[in-house]
Design an enzyme around this catalytic site. Structure first.
Site, PDB file in Angstrom:
ATOM      1  N   GLY A  19      72.708  66.713  91.212  1.00  0.00           N
ATOM      2  CA  GLY A  19      72.229  67.100  90.164  1.00  0.00           C
ATOM      3  C   GLY A  19      70.501  67.803  90.028  1.00  0.00           C
ATOM      4  O   GLY A  19      69.973  67.693  89.221  1.00  0.00           O
ATOM      5  N   SER A 115      72.498  56.917  79.442  1.00  0.00           N
ATOM      6  CA  SER A 115      71.900  57.813  78.252  1.00  0.00           C
ATOM      7  C   SER A 115      71.678  56.615  76.939  1.00  0.00           C
ATOM      8  O   SER A 115      72.465  55.918  76.927  1.00  0.00           O
ATOM      9  CB  SER A 115      73.005  58.734  77.853  1.00  0.00           C
ATOM     10  OG  SER A 115      72.340  58.978  76.297  1.00  0.00           O
ATOM     11  N   SER A 116      70.835  57.067  76.131  1.00  0.00           N
ATOM     12  CA  SER A 116      70.636  55.944  74.923  1.00  0.00           C
ATOM     13  C   SER A 116      71.999  55.952  74.197  1.00  0.00           C
ATOM     14  O   SER A 116      72.116  55.243  73.147  1.00  0.00           O
ATOM     15  CB  SER A 116      69.427  56.070  74.403  1.00  0.00           C
ATOM     16  OG  SER A 116      69.459  57.442  73.752  1.00  0.00           O
ATOM     17  N   CYS A 117      72.753  57.055  74.327  1.00  0.00           N
ATOM     18  CA  CYS A 117      73.752  57.121  73.197  1.00  0.00           C
ATOM     19  C   CYS A 117      74.942  56.607  73.586  1.00  0.00           C
ATOM     20  O   CYS A 117      75.863  56.266  72.886  1.00  0.00           O
ATOM     21  CB  CYS A 117      74.205  58.863  72.842  1.00  0.00           C
ATOM     22  SG  CYS A 117      75.061  59.187  74.610  1.00  0.00           S
ATOM     23  N   TYR A 144      80.874  61.969  75.469  1.00  0.00           N
ATOM     24  CA  TYR A 144      79.835  61.639  76.419  1.00  0.00           C
ATOM     25  C   TYR A 144      79.427  60.225  76.624  1.00  0.00           C
ATOM     26  O   TYR A 144      79.360  59.987  77.714  1.00  0.00           O
ATOM     27  CB  TYR A 144      78.605  62.443  76.031  1.00  0.00           C
ATOM     28  CG  TYR A 144      77.360  62.462  76.771  1.00  0.00           C
ATOM     29  CD1 TYR A 144      77.594  63.222  78.258  1.00  0.00           C
ATOM     30  CD2 TYR A 144      76.289  61.545  76.852  1.00  0.00           C
ATOM     31  CE1 TYR A 144      76.284  63.012  79.133  1.00  0.00           C
ATOM     32  CE2 TYR A 144      75.063  61.695  77.507  1.00  0.00           C
ATOM     33  CZ  TYR A 144      75.364  62.410  78.863  1.00  0.00           C
ATOM     34  OH  TYR A 144      74.259  62.347  79.815  1.00  0.00           O
ATOM     35  N   LYS A 148      79.950  57.996  79.953  1.00  0.00           N
ATOM     36  CA  LYS A 148      78.594  57.184  80.729  1.00  0.00           C
ATOM     37  C   LYS A 148      78.821  55.830  80.855  1.00  0.00           C
ATOM     38  O   LYS A 148      78.492  55.154  81.467  1.00  0.00           O
ATOM     39  CB  LYS A 148      77.493  57.694  79.798  1.00  0.00           C
ATOM     40  CG  LYS A 148      76.889  59.094  80.098  1.00  0.00           C
ATOM     41  CD  LYS A 148      76.165  58.877  81.429  1.00  0.00           C
ATOM     42  CE  LYS A 148      75.993  60.457  82.044  1.00  0.00           C
ATOM     43  NZ  LYS A 148      75.910  60.468  83.288  1.00  0.00           N
ATOM     44  N   PRO A 171      68.075  56.072  79.959  1.00  0.00           N
ATOM     45  CA  PRO A 171      66.827  56.836  79.405  1.00  0.00           C
ATOM     46  C   PRO A 171      66.920  57.248  77.839  1.00  0.00           C
ATOM     47  O   PRO A 171      68.172  57.433  77.435  1.00  0.00           O
ATOM     48  CB  PRO A 171      66.789  58.184  80.188  1.00  0.00           C
ATOM     49  CG  PRO A 171      68.207  58.296  80.775  1.00  0.00           C
ATOM     50  CD  PRO A 171      68.961  57.118  80.640  1.00  0.00           C
ATOM     51  N   HIS A 187      69.442  70.595  73.547  1.00  0.00           N
ATOM     52  CA  HIS A 187      68.856  69.367  72.749  1.00  0.00           C
ATOM     53  C   HIS A 187      67.837  69.850  71.893  1.00  0.00           C
ATOM     54  O   HIS A 187      67.260  70.835  71.868  1.00  0.00           O
ATOM     55  CB  HIS A 187      68.279  68.013  73.394  1.00  0.00           C
ATOM     56  CG  HIS A 187      69.568  67.131  74.153  1.00  0.00           C
ATOM     57  ND1 HIS A 187      69.846  67.482  75.370  1.00  0.00           N
ATOM     58  CD2 HIS A 187      70.282  66.494  73.546  1.00  0.00           C
ATOM     59  CE1 HIS A 187      70.725  66.569  75.623  1.00  0.00           C
ATOM     60  NE2 HIS A 187      71.219  65.885  74.360  1.00  0.00           N
TER      61      HIS A 187
HETATM   62  P1  GDP Z   1      70.873  63.627  69.728  1.00  0.00           P
HETATM   63  O1  GDP Z   1      69.711  62.599  69.827  1.00  0.00           O
HETATM   64  O2  GDP Z   1      72.035  63.094  70.487  1.00  0.00           O
HETATM   65  O3  GDP Z   1      71.447  63.362  68.104  1.00  0.00           O
HETATM   66  O4  GDP Z   1      70.727  64.917  70.082  1.00  0.00           O
HETATM   67  P2  GDP Z   1      69.908  66.257  69.558  1.00  0.00           P
HETATM   68  O5  GDP Z   1      68.653  66.461  70.300  1.00  0.00           O
HETATM   69  O6  GDP Z   1      71.022  67.175  69.576  1.00  0.00           O
HETATM   70  O7  GDP Z   1      69.598  66.088  67.788  1.00  0.00           O
HETATM   71  C1  GDP Z   1      68.657  65.234  67.395  1.00  0.00           C
HETATM   72  C2  GDP Z   1      68.245  65.385  66.087  1.00  0.00           C
HETATM   73  O8  GDP Z   1      67.561  66.700  65.955  1.00  0.00           O
HETATM   74  C3  GDP Z   1      69.515  65.642  65.049  1.00  0.00           C
HETATM   75  O9  GDP Z   1      69.114  64.858  63.894  1.00  0.00           O
HETATM   76  C4  GDP Z   1      69.577  67.223  64.933  1.00  0.00           C
HETATM   77  O10 GDP Z   1      70.306  67.336  63.620  1.00  0.00           O
HETATM   78  C5  GDP Z   1      68.143  67.461  64.935  1.00  0.00           C
HETATM   79  N1  GDP Z   1      67.805  68.956  65.063  1.00  0.00           N
HETATM   80  C6  GDP Z   1      67.267  69.594  64.182  1.00  0.00           C
HETATM   81  N2  GDP Z   1      67.238  71.022  64.773  1.00  0.00           N
HETATM   82  C7  GDP Z   1      67.992  70.853  66.008  1.00  0.00           C
HETATM   83  C8  GDP Z   1      68.028  72.016  66.622  1.00  0.00           C
HETATM   84  O11 GDP Z   1      68.122  73.087  66.746  1.00  0.00           O
HETATM   85  N3  GDP Z   1      69.131  71.582  67.933  1.00  0.00           N
HETATM   86  C9  GDP Z   1      69.410  70.403  68.060  1.00  0.00           C
HETATM   87  N4  GDP Z   1      70.371  70.014  69.117  1.00  0.00           N
HETATM   88  N5  GDP Z   1      69.435  69.245  67.034  1.00  0.00           N
HETATM   89  C10 GDP Z   1      68.493  69.535  66.029  1.00  0.00           C
END
Ligand code: GDP
Length: 320
Positions: A19, A115-117, A144, A148, A171, A187
């Site tokens: 990767g 992943s932390s999820c 996901y 993992k 991570p 993300h």
């Molecule tokens: P998570 O940490 O697995 O939930 O992954 P994300 O990075 O997709 O989202 C993190 C948080 O950011 C969540 O509460 C989303 O609703 C918020 N968020 C706000 N704006 C955005 C956006 O434009 N894209 C994504 N992916 N998340 C967003």
């Protein structure tokens, strides 16, 4: 409990970074290039990581001694909810093919990236490694997570049954060069950086941020993770996964304002509450790695400034 340090040398080893085109793999590649080892990479057109014969044949030919398994189908909350089959199938196939073949070709050390999820939705925060599989998963990224978790379990199974030195690293939320800047599927750091930048250039009066802005997330610059991966490859040998977090926790609202400031956008920020928030909080307990003697180097502002610089330098290549 104080973790016992081992001392495994990467010197002159054949090391396969699986990767290497992704955000985590490319950071590990940058890090390893500064060490004395033989780096191996493969291209997607030559090896389909979801194919068992492709992976095994490649590994029989190249005989890696160490593997950093950083290949995965990844994405933000939208992608996770909309491509469940890809997230479950591709990720299980990639992990299982590589971990299984690693045993067949006698790989000395395998470093598996999780992943932390993976931690249960209602587990006590910050998440300890021991909370794995103690409760229900977060529904927005269950596919996901399940893939993992299966990878972690397979590493553990090979360790128990065949004494393989396979370790798993968890991570926290990451950002850095080679991130996926797609506004919909990326993300939050990449999606917002891209959105704020475009809004600044096009002089759009407001930028939309998904959800309430209330969720808390811990963010880490990916070069810190790469540093931790190499540190753990040398110093960690245990069946238990190990968390790698930054301790830099911030609300999505404050994070959005920080990105706005770094990009230099002057318009308004609007929170779209019709979009999902996902988990309220996702903080890792990183006591274990700290006790081994590792700590991150980048604060949020420093990391985000480098992130934006990389984005600006590479924006023409990204074409998004
Ligand atoms: P998570 O940490 O697995 O939930 O992954 P994300 O990075 O997709 O989202 C993190 C948080 O950011 C969540 O509460 C989303 O609703 C918020 N968020 C706000 N704006 C955005 C956006 O434009 N894209 C994504 N992916 N998340 C967003």
């Amino acid at each position: 409990m104080v973790e016992k340090r081992i001392n495994y040398s990467l010197k002159n080893k054949r090391i396969w970074i699986v990767g290497h085109n992704g955000m985590v793999g490319s950071a590990i590649l940058r890090k390893l290039k500064r060490l004395n080892c033989q780096i191996q990479i493969c291209q997607r057109k030559d090896v389909d990581l979801r194919s068992q014969p492709d992976v095994l044949n490649w590994m029989k030919k190249k005989k890696p001694e160490v593997i950093f398994l950083a290949a995965a189908k990844v994405g933000g909350i939208f992608a996770n909810m909309n491509y469940p089959q890809d997230f479950l199938y591709d990720n299980i196939m990639i992990s299982f093919n590589i971990i299984n073949s690693a045993k067949l070709v006698d790989v000395e050390k395998l470093i598996y990236l999780g992943s932390s999820c993976i931690y249960p939705r209602k587990a006590k925060q910050p998440f300890c490694e021991s909370s794995l599989l103690t409760g229900e998963l977060e529904s927005t990224n269950q596919w996901y997570s399940l893939a993992k978790i299966s990878g972690i379990k397979l590493c553990q199974a090979f360790r128990i049954q065949h004494n393989c030195n396979f370790i798993s690293i968890m991570p926290t939320n990451l950002f850095g060069p080679m991130d996926n800047f797609d506004e919909k599927n990326g993300h939050v750091p990449a999606a917002l950086l891209n959105r704020f930048h475009k809004a600044k250039i096009k002089e759009v009066p407001s930028v939309e941020v998904w959800g309430s802005g209330n969720p808390l997330r811990e963010f880490m610059y990916v070069d810190d993770l790469a540093d931790a991966c190499v540190f753990l490859a040398k110093n960690y040998d245990s069946i238990e996964p190990i968390n790698v977090g930054s301790g830099l926790e911030i609300s999505i609202k404050n994070f959005a304002f920080l990105i706005k400031q770094i990009v230099g956008y002057k318009g308004k920020v609007i929170f779209d509450k019709s979009k999902p928030d996902g988990p309220k909080r996702k903080l890792l307990d990183s006591t274990k790695i700290k006790k081994l003697g590792w700590s991150p180097k980048y604060n949020l502002k420093k990391g985000l400034k480098l992130y934006y610089k990389w984005y600006l330098d590479n924006i023409t290549l990204l074409r998004k």
